[in-house]
Design an enzyme around this catalytic site. Structure first.
Site, mmCIF file in Angstrom:
data_model
loop_
_atom_site.group_PDB
_atom_site.id
_atom_site.type_symbol
_atom_site.label_atom_id
_atom_site.label_comp_id
_atom_site.label_asym_id
_atom_site.label_seq_id
_atom_site.Cartn_x
_atom_site.Cartn_y
_atom_site.Cartn_z
ATOM 1 N N GLU A 255 13.434 -9.341 2.563
ATOM 2 C CA GLU A 255 12.520 -8.604 3.450
ATOM 3 C C GLU A 255 11.413 -8.055 2.568
ATOM 4 O O GLU A 255 11.608 -7.063 1.856
ATOM 5 C CB GLU A 255 13.268 -7.449 4.137
ATOM 6 C CG GLU A 255 14.465 -7.871 4.963
ATOM 7 C CD GLU A 255 14.090 -8.585 6.243
ATOM 8 O OE1 GLU A 255 12.893 -8.675 6.550
ATOM 9 O OE2 GLU A 255 14.997 -9.084 6.913
ATOM 10 N N CYS A 289 6.384 -1.512 5.518
ATOM 11 C CA CYS A 289 6.175 -2.945 5.323
ATOM 12 C C CYS A 289 5.448 -3.542 6.510
ATOM 13 O O CYS A 289 4.638 -4.448 6.360
ATOM 14 C CB CYS A 289 7.515 -3.630 5.118
ATOM 15 S SG CYS A 289 8.689 -3.272 6.429
ATOM 16 N N GLU A 390 -1.441 -5.968 0.003
ATOM 17 C CA GLU A 390 -0.667 -4.882 0.613
ATOM 18 C C GLU A 390 -0.943 -3.591 -0.162
ATOM 19 O O GLU A 390 -0.715 -3.526 -1.372
ATOM 20 C CB GLU A 390 0.825 -5.207 0.559
ATOM 21 C CG GLU A 390 1.651 -4.157 1.259
ATOM 22 C CD GLU A 390 3.149 -4.396 1.134
ATOM 23 O OE1 GLU A 390 3.620 -4.698 0.024
ATOM 24 O OE2 GLU A 390 3.849 -4.260 2.155
#
Ligand code: NAD
Length: 496
Positions: A255, A289, A390
């Protein structure tokens, strides 16, 4: 818990223990840099002990046997109940350790951890195999069996939730576990270990080993007796995990990071979509996330939407995690805030238009914390660093589109594929676009909803495999085929 420094131990083989090395580490509060707790700084030796305990619990007891599924469900439900019973204290610990607001940890984190244990408690008894279609004089069974020792390594941003996401399905399926929390936020996993102990889980079924990723995480990922590894963290470390897990071909789920698109069409309920866009990026100070860090606005509503968005972003109260009025707390460490600020500097230097924020708040009461204002930039291109990397902080990049086709292209123009959303009243467009977004989780007229029943996990470089839902339970089992001859006929052989 003001001023009190908690002393935690690790949990191995049903006992609360120190690291073999005797070393300890500190948990530092992001609101004021004060020490909140100390805990063992584990290493490879501790992982070896924990894996040995988990292996023994799996092999020498009937923990994973199907007749125990009712008992496993009962224990998981009891863990859920005790999490709820202790909600106020756990919510405070989680808020202080991570910087999340107490409103978030009380309304979401602890409840969701409890929900997760309760959800998988119910599934523990529903893990059925299948009888397959074969000739009448035979039976063919597809049996679902546990894997053995399941290792799990988690990121620092939702510590208690991640512990529950990884431990609950592993136990429901009859495995035993070794869980490694992030070293920045280990407190709630060690609180959960106390609950696992108190409900009477057999020794070795759950083990929690604290310490650095380079030592504890690496050892767990490499360990030959670990059958499965579930990892939540950055794409960069995910790649390393995959290499380490290759030694014994562990089953892995990854993940990883995201840069999720949030697309708004002109016919959307704009006020609701603005609320969604604010939640998408500023929930948990953007340390999510699945953060909707790229807002794609149709040209027809761009001006009006941005005006409302910025006005409401400026009103977000940045404040101490334990203040019930705070809507955004500090980032996890000074170093992480510095990294987020480096993106802000880059954007300013490269001509992106700053719409709000971009600095630490001026309030002197917040001077010792890692706070950052909600920050919004307008960009002309999705190719820029701010729209591609990110950031993992409260920094939103707003982009404009005119055609549906263009929105889909921009949405998918990323190495990631974790989540995304589309806002429109047109049901055909909603589904059309949702189906074309290359991401593991897409919301329509919604953002951020994560629930035990909903599979969570990415496409592309956001990883693979699922957390939560019945799909994650499959990740914790393997299918065995058993063929049974019922005919008693002579064996049909090619050999004399
Ligand atoms: P990270 O990758 O630095 O660390 C994650 C975990 O891996 C920590 O427990 C760390 O100690 C451990 N680790 C570090 N190096 C290791 C190694 N060499 N071997 C084994 N373990 C090692 O990530 P982070 O900074 O804790 O978290 C932020 C990242 O996590 C972001 O990229 C975010 O998107 C991602 N994330 C993903 C999800 C998801 O569900 N997809 C959820 C939350 C966070």
């Amino acid at each position: 818990m003001s001023g009190e420094i908690r002393e935690y131990s690790m949990y191995i083989d049903g006992a609360f223990v120190e690291a073999v090395s005797g070393e300890r580490a500190k948990s530092i509060g992001p609101a004021d840099q004060e020490t909140l707790a100390t805990f063992p700084r584990g290493g490879k030796e501790d992982v070896d002990l924990a894996v040995a305990a988990a292996r023994k619990a799996f092999e020498d007891s009937d923990w994973g046997h199907v007749r125990n599924s009712v008992e496993r469900g009962r224990l998981l439900r009891e863990i859920g109940k005790r999490l709820r019973d202790d909600l106020d204290r756990l919510a405070e610990i989680e808020a202080l350790d991570t910087g999340k607001t107490i409103t978030e940890t009380s309304l979401i984190d602890v409840h969701q951890a409890a929900d997760t244990f309760e959800y998988f408690a119910d599934l523990a008894t529903q893990l059925n195999g299948e009888v397959l279609a074969v000739p009448a004089d035979a039976l063919d069974l597809a049996l679902r069996e546990p894997l053995g020792v399941c290792g799990a390594i988690a990121a620092w941003n939702f510590p208690l939730m991640f512990a529950s996401w990884k431990i609950a399905p592993a136990l429901a399926a009859g495995n035993t576990t070794v869980f490694k929390p992030a070293e920045l936020t280990s407190m709630s996993a060690l609180e959960l270990a106390k609950i696992c102990d108190a409900v009477g889980l057999p020794a070795g079924v759950v083990n929690v080993v604290t310490g650095p990723g380079s030592a504890v995480g690496q050892a767990l990922a490499e360990h030959p007796d670990v059958a499965k590894l579930s990892f939540t963290g950055s794409t960069e470390v995910g790649r390393r995990i995959l290499q380490a897990a290759g030694g014994n071909l562990k089953k892995t789920t990854l993940e990883l990071g995201g840069k999720s698109p949030n697309i708004v069409f002109p016919d959307a309920d704009l006020s609701r979509a603005v609320s969604g866009a604010l939640t998408a990026i500023f929930f948990n100070a953007g340390e999510c996330c699945i953060a909707g860090s790229r807002l794609l606005l149709h040209a027809d509503i761009y001006g009006a939407f941005v005006e409302q968005l910025v006005e409401r972003a400026r009103k977000i109260k940045v404040g101490h995690p334990l203040d019930w009025d705070s809507r955004m707390g500090p980032l996890v460490t000074p170093a992480h805030r510095e990294q987020v600020l480096s993106y802000v500097r880059w954007a300013k230097e490269n001509g992106l238009k700053l719409l709000c924020g971009g600095e630490a708040p001026k309030d002197p009461a917040l001077a010792r914390g890692n706070y950052l204002e909600p920050t919004i930039f307008a960009a002309d291109s999705n190719a820029v660093k701010l729209a591609q990397e990110e950031i993992f902080g409260p920094v939103l990049t707003v982009l404009k589109f005119t055609e549906e086709e263009e929105a889909v292209r921009l949405a998918n123009d990323t190495i990631y594929g974790l989540a995304g959303a589309v806002w429109t009243q047109d049901i055909k467009r909603a589904f059309r676009v949702a189906k074309r977004i290359k991401a593991g989780q897409v919301w329509i007229n919604q953002y951020m909803l994560v629930s035990p029943f909903a599979p969570h996990g990415g496409f592309k470089q956001s990883g693979y495999g699922k957390d939560l839902s019945k799909y994650s339970l499959e990740e914790y089992t393997q299918v065995k085929n058993v063929y049974v001859d019922l005919s008693g006929d002579e064996f049909l052989s090619l050999y004399e």
